[in-house]
Design a protein around this motif. Sequence first.
Motif, PDB file in Angstrom:
ATOM      1  N   LEU A 149       0.821  -1.210   0.000  1.00 16.81           N
ATOM      2  CA  LEU A 149       0.000   0.000   0.000  1.00 16.81           C
ATOM      3  C   LEU A 149       0.857   1.264   0.000  1.00 16.81           C
ATOM      4  O   LEU A 149       0.394   2.333  -0.375  1.00 16.81           O
ATOM      5  CB  LEU A 149      -0.936   0.010   1.208  1.00 16.81           C
ATOM      6  N   LEU A 150       2.120   1.129   0.420  1.00 20.97           N
ATOM      7  CA  LEU A 150       3.025   2.277   0.463  1.00 20.97           C
ATOM      8  C   LEU A 150       4.066   2.265  -0.649  1.00 20.97           C
ATOM      9  O   LEU A 150       4.535   3.316  -1.073  1.00 20.97           O
ATOM     10  CB  LEU A 150       3.749   2.328   1.814  1.00 20.97           C
ATOM     11  N   HIS A 151       4.454   1.089  -1.092  1.00 14.92           N
ATOM     12  CA  HIS A 151       5.478   0.942  -2.128  1.00 14.92           C
ATOM     13  C   HIS A 151       4.855   0.282  -3.349  1.00 14.92           C
ATOM     14  O   HIS A 151       4.379  -0.852  -3.251  1.00 14.92           O
ATOM     15  CB  HIS A 151       6.636   0.056  -1.645  1.00 14.92           C
ATOM     16  N   TYR A 152       4.856   0.977  -4.464  1.00 13.19           N
ATOM     17  CA  TYR A 152       4.334   0.365  -5.682  1.00 13.19           C
ATOM     18  C   TYR A 152       5.424  -0.523  -6.263  1.00 13.19           C
ATOM     19  O   TYR A 152       6.536  -0.084  -6.522  1.00 13.19           O
ATOM     20  CB  TYR A 152       3.925   1.434  -6.706  1.00 13.19           C
ATOM     21  N   TYR A 153       5.120  -1.794  -6.441  1.00  8.23           N
ATOM     22  CA  TYR A 153       6.017  -2.715  -7.135  1.00  8.23           C
ATOM     23  C   TYR A 153       5.180  -3.778  -7.830  1.00  8.23           C
ATOM     24  O   TYR A 153       4.071  -4.087  -7.422  1.00  8.23           O
ATOM     25  CB  TYR A 153       7.055  -3.336  -6.189  1.00  8.23           C
ATOM     26  N   LEU A 154       5.728  -4.304  -8.899  1.00  6.91           N
ATOM     27  CA  LEU A 154       5.059  -5.331  -9.687  1.00  6.91           C
ATOM     28  C   LEU A 154       5.230  -6.697  -9.026  1.00  6.91           C
ATOM     29  O   LEU A 154       6.113  -6.889  -8.203  1.00  6.91           O
ATOM     30  CB  LEU A 154       5.647  -5.365 -11.099  1.00  6.91           C
ATOM     31  N   SER A 155       4.419  -7.644  -9.452  1.00  9.90           N
ATOM     32  CA  SER A 155       4.495  -8.994  -8.890  1.00  9.90           C
ATOM     33  C   SER A 155       5.493  -9.872  -9.655  1.00  9.90           C
ATOM     34  O   SER A 155       5.383 -11.088  -9.635  1.00  9.90           O
ATOM     35  CB  SER A 155       3.109  -9.641  -8.875  1.00  9.90           C
ATOM     36  N   THR A 156       6.453  -9.249 -10.300  1.00  8.26           N
ATOM     37  CA  THR A 156       7.491  -9.996 -11.020  1.00  8.26           C
ATOM     38  C   THR A 156       8.833  -9.784 -10.332  1.00  8.26           C
ATOM     39  O   THR A 156       9.102  -8.716  -9.783  1.00  8.26           O
ATOM     40  CB  THR A 156       7.597  -9.542 -12.488  1.00  8.26           C
ATOM     41  N   GLN A 157       9.665 -10.828 -10.369  1.00 19.99           N
ATOM     42  CA  GLN A 157      10.977 -10.789  -9.706  1.00 19.99           C
ATOM     43  C   GLN A 157      11.865  -9.708 -10.322  1.00 19.99           C
ATOM     44  O   GLN A 157      11.896  -9.523 -11.528  1.00 19.99           O
ATOM     45  CB  GLN A 157      11.652 -12.154  -9.847  1.00 19.99           C
ATOM     46  N   CYS A 158      12.617  -9.009  -9.494  1.00 19.86           N
ATOM     47  CA  CYS A 158      13.543  -7.963  -9.918  1.00 19.86           C
ATOM     48  C   CYS A 158      14.654  -8.583 -10.771  1.00 19.86           C
ATOM     49  O   CYS A 158      15.348  -9.501 -10.315  1.00 19.86           O
ATOM     50  CB  CYS A 158      14.145  -7.285  -8.694  1.00 19.86           C
ATOM     51  N   PRO A 159      14.845  -8.098 -12.003  1.00 18.74           N
ATOM     52  CA  PRO A 159      15.893  -8.672 -12.857  1.00 18.74           C
ATOM     53  C   PRO A 159      17.301  -8.450 -12.303  1.00 18.74           C
ATOM     54  O   PRO A 159      18.166  -9.316 -12.451  1.00 18.74           O
ATOM     55  CB  PRO A 159      15.700  -7.969 -14.200  1.00 18.74           C
ATOM     56  N   ASP A 160      17.557  -7.323 -11.653  1.00 20.04           N
ATOM     57  CA  ASP A 160      18.874  -7.071 -11.058  1.00 20.04           C
ATOM     58  C   ASP A 160      19.152  -8.037  -9.912  1.00 20.04           C
ATOM     59  O   ASP A 160      20.249  -8.589  -9.804  1.00 20.04           O
ATOM     60  CB  ASP A 160      18.993  -5.630 -10.548  1.00 20.04           C
ATOM     61  N   LEU A 161      18.162  -8.228  -9.074  1.00 18.04           N
ATOM     62  CA  LEU A 161      18.310  -9.125  -7.934  1.00 18.04           C
ATOM     63  C   LEU A 161      18.531 -10.559  -8.422  1.00 18.04           C
ATOM     64  O   LEU A 161      19.358 -11.286  -7.883  1.00 18.04           O
ATOM     65  CB  LEU A 161      17.068  -9.047  -7.047  1.00 18.04           C
ATOM     66  N   LYS A 162      17.792 -10.928  -9.445  1.00 14.18           N
ATOM     67  CA  LYS A 162      17.909 -12.261 -10.017  1.00 14.18           C
ATOM     68  C   LYS A 162      19.303 -12.486 -10.620  1.00 14.18           C
ATOM     69  O   LYS A 162      19.904 -13.536 -10.473  1.00 14.18           O
ATOM     70  CB  LYS A 162      16.836 -12.419 -11.099  1.00 14.18           C
ATOM     71  N   LYS A 163      19.812 -11.460 -11.283  1.00 15.29           N
ATOM     72  CA  LYS A 163      21.092 -11.553 -11.984  1.00 15.29           C
ATOM     73  C   LYS A 163      22.302 -11.473 -11.043  1.00 15.29           C
ATOM     74  O   LYS A 163      23.218 -12.280 -11.120  1.00 15.29           O
ATOM     75  CB  LYS A 163      21.177 -10.431 -13.021  1.00 15.29           C
ATOM     76  N   SER A 164      22.297 -10.501 -10.141  1.00 12.99           N
ATOM     77  CA  SER A 164      23.493 -10.253  -9.337  1.00 12.99           C
ATOM     78  C   SER A 164      23.309 -10.469  -7.834  1.00 12.99           C
ATOM     79  O   SER A 164      24.271 -10.392  -7.083  1.00 12.99           O
ATOM     80  CB  SER A 164      23.991  -8.826  -9.571  1.00 12.99           C
ATOM     81  N   GLY A 165      22.082 -10.694  -7.394  1.00  9.37           N
ATOM     82  CA  GLY A 165      21.847 -10.886  -5.968  1.00  9.37           C
ATOM     83  C   GLY A 165      21.615  -9.605  -5.192  1.00  9.37           C
ATOM     84  O   GLY A 165      21.389  -9.641  -3.988  1.00  9.37           O
ATOM     85  N   SER A 166      21.679  -8.444  -5.874  1.00  7.23           N
ATOM     86  CA  SER A 166      21.386  -7.172  -5.203  1.00  7.23           C
ATOM     87  C   SER A 166      20.702  -6.224  -6.182  1.00  7.23           C
ATOM     88  O   SER A 166      20.797  -6.400  -7.388  1.00  7.23           O
ATOM     89  CB  SER A 166      22.658  -6.537  -4.641  1.00  7.23           C
ATOM     90  N   CYS A 167      20.028  -5.248  -5.630  1.00  7.28           N
ATOM     91  CA  CYS A 167      19.324  -4.266  -6.451  1.00  7.28           C
ATOM     92  C   CYS A 167      19.731  -2.868  -5.998  1.00  7.28           C
ATOM     93  O   CYS A 167      19.566  -2.540  -4.814  1.00  7.28           O
ATOM     94  CB  CYS A 167      17.814  -4.440  -6.320  1.00  7.28           C
ATOM     95  N   PRO A 168      20.232  -2.036  -6.912  1.00  2.00           N
ATOM     96  CA  PRO A 168      20.650  -0.686  -6.527  1.00  2.00           C
ATOM     97  C   PRO A 168      19.478   0.211  -6.108  1.00  2.00           C
ATOM     98  O   PRO A 168      19.675   1.192  -5.403  1.00  2.00           O
ATOM     99  CB  PRO A 168      21.339  -0.156  -7.780  1.00  2.00           C
ATOM    100  N   ARG A 169      18.258  -0.144  -6.505  1.00  2.00           N
ATOM    101  CA  ARG A 169      17.091   0.689  -6.196  1.00  2.00           C
ATOM    102  C   ARG A 169      16.459   0.339  -4.842  1.00  2.00           C
ATOM    103  O   ARG A 169      15.603   1.059  -4.353  1.00  2.00           O
ATOM    104  CB  ARG A 169      16.062   0.573  -7.320  1.00  2.00           C
ATOM    105  N   ARG A 170      16.835  -0.796  -4.281  1.00  2.00           N
ATOM    106  CA  ARG A 170      16.347  -1.266  -2.982  1.00  2.00           C
ATOM    107  C   ARG A 170      14.832  -1.125  -2.851  1.00  2.00           C
ATOM    108  O   ARG A 170      14.099  -1.631  -3.668  1.00  2.00           O
ATOM    109  CB  ARG A 170      17.109  -0.571  -1.874  1.00  2.00           C
ATOM    110  N   ASP A 171      14.329  -0.423  -1.830  1.00  2.00           N
ATOM    111  CA  ASP A 171      12.880  -0.295  -1.634  1.00  2.00           C
ATOM    112  C   ASP A 171      12.196   0.535  -2.715  1.00  2.00           C
ATOM    113  O   ASP A 171      10.980   0.493  -2.852  1.00  2.00           O
ATOM    114  CB  ASP A 171      12.566   0.301  -0.258  1.00  2.00           C
ATOM    115  N   GLY A 172      12.961   1.281  -3.502  1.00  2.00           N
ATOM    116  CA  GLY A 172      12.392   2.081  -4.586  1.00  2.00           C
ATOM    117  C   GLY A 172      12.220   1.308  -5.888  1.00  2.00           C
ATOM    118  O   GLY A 172      11.752   1.858  -6.883  1.00  2.00           O
TER     119      GLY A 172
END
Length: 119
Positions: A48-71
């Motif tokens: 309700l506070l963070h808009y995100y899609l129901s698909t896995q983050c490609p960065d997280l999937k590829k490298s194990g981390s996401c530079p955008r974090r909660d954003g």
Amino acid sequence: MDDHTSSDNFRMFRYKVQPCSLRVGWHAWHECPYHHRGEIIARRRDPLLHYYLSTQCPDLKKSGSCPRRDGCWHAHSTFEVGLHPCYYRTERCRYGANCNRRVCFFAHTDELKSFDIGH
């Protein structure tokens, strides 16, 4: 889990989002429906506070981390995908009434769900 923590509403919007208020003694965080400090794998952002899609983050999937974090606009955990209001209980569980998962993301009846959170 008690009745209120088993509801669709609680699971989509509070499960592993709301912090655990139990401060006395140890308990099994993997069995607790609330978020615990240091819990990474099951942690969820509030949909309700963070808009995100129901698909896995490609960065997280590829490298194990996401530079955008909660954003980030993508899900960062299995729970963010499975309990997302656009995905939760929209497909039938292959085990149906025989399902013994503690938290199942799938429908156990013929009635599939559709939820709208207003984003």
